[in-house]
Write an enzyme that holds these catalytic residues in place. Structure first.
Site, PDB file in Angstrom:
ATOM      1  N   ASP A   1       3.561   0.532   3.581  1.00 37.62           N
ATOM      2  CA  ASP A   1       4.904   1.019   2.845  1.00 37.62           C
ATOM      3  C   ASP A   1       5.744   0.594   3.998  1.00 37.62           C
ATOM      4  OD1 ASP A   1       6.451   2.133   1.226  1.00 37.62           O
ATOM      5  OD2 ASP A   1       5.228   3.934   0.996  1.00 37.62           O
ATOM      6  N   THR A   2       7.048   0.761   3.232  1.00 36.51           N
ATOM      7  CA  THR A   2       8.115  -0.376   4.077  1.00 36.51           C
ATOM      8  C   THR A   2       9.518   0.353   3.473  1.00 36.51           C
ATOM      9  OG1 THR A   2       6.772  -2.273   4.044  1.00 36.51           O
ATOM     10  CG2 THR A   2       9.141  -2.318   4.354  1.00 36.51           C
TER      11      THR A   2
END
Length: 596
Positions: free
Chosen positions: A406-407
């Site tokens: 996730d980013t």
């Protein structure tokens, strides 16, 4: 009988809903009957248009922080830094100062693209032999099995590498910034001290990360995470006010002391002492020696558009390789998201990702044949591997000449024409789970992405940058900036970049439609960590694709899966004729595109 205020409110709400449906029907009907779409393109809303500034982020409060900076005379880089700092507080499930940063900047004054690789290196004091000695080898039930190949775990001290985010802020600010750093960090400091309401999707991610850390056998210290990020032993709920006063103090120190406020002094000493206590290897000297680097973005031309990514150790050139492969097909004559179309995209992804698994690594340690990988003749040869009627189970990497994650991604643009494409991440959600004493952030777990295979380009070494999934993107048309964009989500990112670009270029969608259109995510390709695809992997396809197309893909040999992550998209498109910015934000996230 007179209507109550509640009843009147409900009536107004129903009327507003009916009016909105009627309004939506107008542009949708206007697009019916086009020969380039299956029916009509889906869009949650129209693009946001503005002339003086634009910000697109995955959290509306962070978008507003960026806009406030732009209104006060800050430029696109100032706005990007301020928004990233706010997201590090408000979306710790995807980013923070314990992670890394990459950016592509269009400088309107110099009329040039600049790339920055802000990824951190492995601890210099952790040798490969020592890592192999201590890395756990766990079976599916969690038990230790000595015959299993070694893998760096997702949590705990072993996957921790040097955080590159703050260095990236100052490198970008030193070169392009206008407003003082203390002004850029002030909004995030205020929110960290006084609190902010947690948004819906972030609350869900937060809860999932907390549960994963509670179960983890590799996380050697859990109290600091609970003290910093939990409320009465649980993740904060949607709408709950969350404060992180430790992070407010750290941001204030960085604002006062500059880069040294993170990579030296009290902060570096605290991280060093904490890592020693929990059995980690990151030291103050690793922090003090860290520097990111300016890099030249690389590009391919796709149907008249120059598409730019950063070179390895990131995976951006996988998107460019896919574009080269797909350029050989007349995609615009196909039905969008038809079986023929999706089959070609999935197979092109498989081909490109075999090269990704073999070649993408830190160029300071391995020779990465970027020029050969992006050559048109190489793409033509590799295109022959794609069978238009059959899904491939195994594909070999080429020989060019010399998934969970996730980013956050954000895009900003200013009144002077500067544009920023910035991506920042802890890697797996909230990272390693380790929170240094009193600092308010989680150290990243990016080191999990090293291979432990002697001779592999991405094999672990001290002071080496691991393979990276986070990639910002940029596109130019006729020498002018056209699009800064990104699609978050581990191995989904190059696939997402390509799907968005094809939607824009081959199918003429607007910038919001291009992100809202149904996506696929192919998983199971060979990996830079040493895993090899033997069964063709699996494909998840969003519900906007009809069942008949899914059935046809299965007939061709694709194995479909029910659930996956389809990434998170933000973009700013610049109209070359008017200079007007068109902003778009991911419907699958909590975010917002806004301008003025």
């Amino acid at each position: 009988m007179p209507r109550t205020p509640v009843a009147r409110g409900r009536g107004r709400a129903v009327l507003a809903l009916l009016v909105s449906f009627a309004c939506l029907a107008i542009p949708l009907r206007a697009q019916e009957g086009g020969d380039r779409y299956s029916g009509r393109p889906f869009a949650t809303r129209s693009p946001v248009l503005a002339r003086n500034g634009m910000a697109c982020t995955s959290q509306p409060l962070a978008t507003q922080v960026a806009l406030d900076v732009l209104r006060r005379g800050g430029n696109a880089v100032d706005a990007a830094i301020a928004a990233n700092a706010a997201l590090g507080l408000m979306e710790p499930t995807g980013c923070g100062v314990g992670g890394d940063l990459f950016a592509i900047v269009w400088d309107a004054k110099e009329k040039k693209l600049f790339g920055y690789n802000g990824s951190g290196r492995s601890p210099r004091g952790l040798t490969r032999d020592e890592l192999l000695r201590v890395v756990p080898r766990r079976g599916e039930d969690g038990g230790v099995i000595l015959s299993a190949p070694p893998r760096i775990p997702a949590h705990g001290p072993l996957p921790v590498s040097v955080p590159g985010c703050v260095d990236g802020w100052f490198a970008l600010h030193d070169r392009f910034g206008h407003l003082p750093m203390k002004d850029l960090l002030a909004p995030a400091i205020g929110y960290a001290r006084d609190g902010f309401p947690v948004s819906q999707l972030i609350a869900r991610y937060w809860s999932g990360n907390a549960a994963a850390f509670a179960r983890s056998r590799d996380l050697t210290e859990k109290e600091n995470f609970a003290r910093t990020f939990l409320v009465d032993g649980r993740a904060p709920a949607e709408g709950e006010i969350f404060r992180n006063r430790d992070l407010a103090r750290l941001y204030a120190r960085i604002a006062e002391e500059g880069r040294a406020g993170f990579y030296g002094g009290e902060t570096a000493k605290t991280i060093d002492a904490y890592m020693k206590r929990v059995g980690g290897y990151l030291r103050a000297s690793d922090l003090e020696e860290h520097r990111g680097e300016w890099v030249e973005p690389v590009s391919v031309n796709y149907r008249g558009y120059d598409v730019y990514e950063l070179p390895p150790n990131g995976q951006g050139i996988a998107a460019l390789q896919m574009l080269n492969l797909l350029e050989g097909y007349e995609l615009a004559k196909m039905e969008h998201n038809s079986a023929d179309y999706l089959h070609l995209l999935i197979e092109a992804k498989k081909v490109a990702y075999e090269d990704r698994a073999k070649f993408y690594a830190d160029p300071a340690f391995s020779r990465v044949p970027v020029k050969g990988l992006l050559a048109k003749d190489y793409a033509a040869a590799r295109r022959a591997l794609i069978d238009p009627e059959k899904a491939q189970r195994r594909i070999a990497a080429g020989n060019p000449s010399l998934e969970e994650g996730d980013t956050i991604y954000l895009a900003t643009a200013d009144r002077w024409g500067n544009m920023v494409s910035l991506i920042q991440s802890n890697y797996r959600g909230m990272g390693s789970g380790l929170v240094p004493d009193g600092l308010g952030f989680v150290l990243q777990d990016r080191g999990e992405l090293f291979a432990l295979e002697e001779g592999h380009a991405n094999d672990y070494a001290p002071g080496k940058r691991p393979f990276h999934t986070i990639i910002p993107a940029f596109a130019m048309k006729d020498g002018a900036p056209w699009l800064c964009f990104g699609v978050m989500g581990g191995g989904m990112q190059p696939q997402g970049h390509v799907q968005v670009l094809l939607n824009l270029i081959d199918f003429g969608m607007n910038v919001q439609e291009a992100g809202d259109a149904a996506r696929f995510n192919h998983e199971g390709s060979s990996q830079p960590t040493g895993d090899v695809m033997r069964d063709g992997g699996q494909v998840a396809i969003e519900s906007g694709v009809p069942e008949a197309i899914r059935t046809e893909l299965q007939r061709r040999g694709h194995r479909l899966k029910a659930r996956s992550s389809f990434g998170g998209y933000q973009a700013i498109l610049r109209d070359p004729a008017t200079g007007v910015y068109h902003g778009a934000s991911e419907m699958r996230k909590d975010g917002q595109a806004a301008g003025f």
